[in-house]
Design a protein around this motif. Structure first.
Motif, PDB file in Angstrom:
ATOM      1  N   GLU A   1     -49.895  42.094 -40.349  1.00  0.00           N
ATOM      2  CA  GLU A   1     -49.548  42.814 -41.564  1.00  0.00           C
ATOM      3  C   GLU A   1     -48.172  42.410 -42.083  1.00  0.00           C
ATOM      4  O   GLU A   1     -47.295  41.992 -41.323  1.00  0.00           O
ATOM      5  N   ARG A   2     -48.004  42.562 -43.386  1.00  0.00           N
ATOM      6  CA  ARG A   2     -46.736  42.257 -44.049  1.00  0.00           C
ATOM      7  C   ARG A   2     -45.568  43.014 -43.402  1.00  0.00           C
ATOM      8  O   ARG A   2     -44.457  42.497 -43.313  1.00  0.00           O
ATOM      9  N   GLY A   3     -45.813  44.248 -42.943  1.00  0.00           N
ATOM     10  CA  GLY A   3     -44.752  45.049 -42.342  1.00  0.00           C
ATOM     11  C   GLY A   3     -44.110  44.382 -41.144  1.00  0.00           C
ATOM     12  O   GLY A   3     -42.923  44.584 -40.863  1.00  0.00           O
ATOM     13  N   LEU A   4     -44.865  43.570 -40.408  1.00  0.00           N
ATOM     14  CA  LEU A   4     -44.317  42.845 -39.261  1.00  0.00           C
ATOM     15  C   LEU A   4     -43.262  41.855 -39.725  1.00  0.00           C
ATOM     16  O   LEU A   4     -42.176  41.743 -39.127  1.00  0.00           O
ATOM     17  N   ALA A   5     -43.545  41.141 -40.803  1.00  0.00           N
ATOM     18  CA  ALA A   5     -42.570  40.208 -41.372  1.00  0.00           C
ATOM     19  C   ALA A   5     -41.372  40.953 -41.935  1.00  0.00           C
ATOM     20  O   ALA A   5     -40.229  40.510 -41.780  1.00  0.00           O
ATOM     21  N   GLN A   6     -41.627  42.083 -42.581  1.00  0.00           N
ATOM     22  CA  GLN A   6     -40.539  42.868 -43.163  1.00  0.00           C
ATOM     23  C   GLN A   6     -39.535  43.285 -42.095  1.00  0.00           C
ATOM     24  O   GLN A   6     -38.323  43.176 -42.284  1.00  0.00           O
ATOM     25  N   ARG A   7     -40.037  43.762 -40.955  1.00  0.00           N
ATOM     26  CA  ARG A   7     -39.150  44.222 -39.882  1.00  0.00           C
ATOM     27  C   ARG A   7     -38.327  43.064 -39.323  1.00  0.00           C
ATOM     28  O   ARG A   7     -37.128  43.215 -39.047  1.00  0.00           O
ATOM     29  N   ALA A   8     -38.949  41.902 -39.162  1.00  0.00           N
ATOM     30  CA  ALA A   8     -38.218  40.740 -38.647  1.00  0.00           C
ATOM     31  C   ALA A   8     -37.171  40.264 -39.649  1.00  0.00           C
ATOM     32  O   ALA A   8     -36.045  39.908 -39.272  1.00  0.00           O
ATOM     33  N   LEU A   9     -37.515  40.275 -40.933  1.00  0.00           N
ATOM     34  CA  LEU A   9     -36.563  39.864 -41.962  1.00  0.00           C
ATOM     35  C   LEU A   9     -35.414  40.866 -42.073  1.00  0.00           C
ATOM     36  O   LEU A   9     -34.256  40.478 -42.284  1.00  0.00           O
ATOM     37  N   ASP A  10     -35.712  42.145 -41.914  1.00  0.00           N
ATOM     38  CA  ASP A  10     -34.651  43.151 -41.892  1.00  0.00           C
ATOM     39  C   ASP A  10     -33.678  42.878 -40.749  1.00  0.00           C
ATOM     40  O   ASP A  10     -32.458  43.017 -40.905  1.00  0.00           O
ATOM     41  N   GLU A  11     -34.217  42.468 -39.610  1.00  0.00           N
ATOM     42  CA  GLU A  11     -33.383  42.243 -38.436  1.00  0.00           C
ATOM     43  C   GLU A  11     -32.408  41.090 -38.636  1.00  0.00           C
ATOM     44  O   GLU A  11     -31.309  41.092 -38.076  1.00  0.00           O
ATOM     45  N   VAL A  12     -32.797  40.102 -39.431  1.00  0.00           N
ATOM     46  CA  VAL A  12     -31.899  38.970 -39.683  1.00  0.00           C
ATOM     47  C   VAL A  12     -31.150  39.133 -41.003  1.00  0.00           C
ATOM     48  O   VAL A  12     -30.529  38.189 -41.502  1.00  0.00           O
TER      49      VAL A  12
END
Length: 248
Positions: free
Chosen positions: A107-118
């Motif tokens: 899901e897109r949310g998985l990418a969102q969380r990783a992008l938030d982290e960086v």
């Protein structure tokens, strides 16, 4: 003859990476020759060496991208690699690039969380062509993080960045490592970068690990610290750089 093994580390092996008697040849020339290497879980290791010494070849083997070897390479199944330059698909938005290669339909949310982290959550819907060099590198890190790696392999990840962006990227990698707790192997030509980030610095020469230096300095590390300068001089000497001539 030992065989190439890529997969979960054996319960008998208390290391994130266990390499024994590893050899790799190209056209009859040994690039890696009976190499031995161990990396503990959660350890940050930097690998230095002259161009052509086999650093990137070793990283590709550990990443599972080169299997034409002799010897043993035990690595975690959950591992991720970030190369420089970072290959992004220009026809896919940033979030889809982050999820590229993951099984199933993440899901897109998985990418969102990783992008938030960086620190790149606000660019989730951007196209790759609109990103700066530093942003592209952070996308690469996010793409590695979504795989929840036990081993993170970094091949010259900051080589194409300007000096200021490089410092910021180094700081980000250090923070991510401390937060995630995975083992890291960083291949670099930059001695200062290795000293700022790593628990242990290895120098590769003649297809083997020729020198090992533990870095017992408090974090964050200051390049003005006399101990830092002494370690830097010692590693440069190992790489054939005359620091006295450099100062002159």
């Amino acid at each position: 003859m030992a065989t190439d093994v890529h997969g979960p580390v054996s319960p008998m092996v208390t290391q994130a990476v266990h390499v024994e008697g590893l050899s790799r040849s190209f056209d009859g020339r040994a690039v890696i020759d009976d190499l031995r290497l161990g990396i503990a879980p959660g350890e940050f290791v930097a690998l230095l060496g002259r161009s052509g010494c086999g650093k990137s070849t070793l990283l590709r083997i550990l990443a599972g991208l080169d299997r034409d070897i002799k010897g043993t390479a035990l690595v975690p199944r959950r591992r991720a690699v970030a190369f420089q330059p970072t290959p992004l698909m220009p026809w896919k938005k940033v979030w889809r690039n982050v999820l590229l290669g993951l099984p199933g339909k993440p899901e897109r949310g998985l990418a969102q969380r990783a992008l938030d982290e960086v620190g790149l959550g606000h660019r989730v819907d951007a196209w790759p062509k609109t990103l700066s060099g530093g942003e592209v590198q952070r996308v690469s890190l996010a793409r590695a993080l979504v795989r929840e790696p036990d081993l993170l392999l970094l091949d010259e990840p900051f080589g194409a960045l300007d000096a200021l962006t490089r410092i910021k990227a180094q700081r980000l990698v250090g923070e991510l490592w401390q937060r995630r707790g995975c083992a890291v192997l960083l291949v670099t030509h930059d001695v200062e970068e290795a000293l700022v980030l790593a628990d242990r610095v290895l120098v590769m020469d003649g297809g083997r690990i020729a020198h090992e230096q533990r870095i017992d300095l408090d974090r964050p590390r200051e390049i003005t610290d006399p101990r830092f300068a002494a370690l830097r001089a010692g590693l440069l000497a190992r790489l054939g750089v005359d620091t006295a001539a450099e100062a002159a």
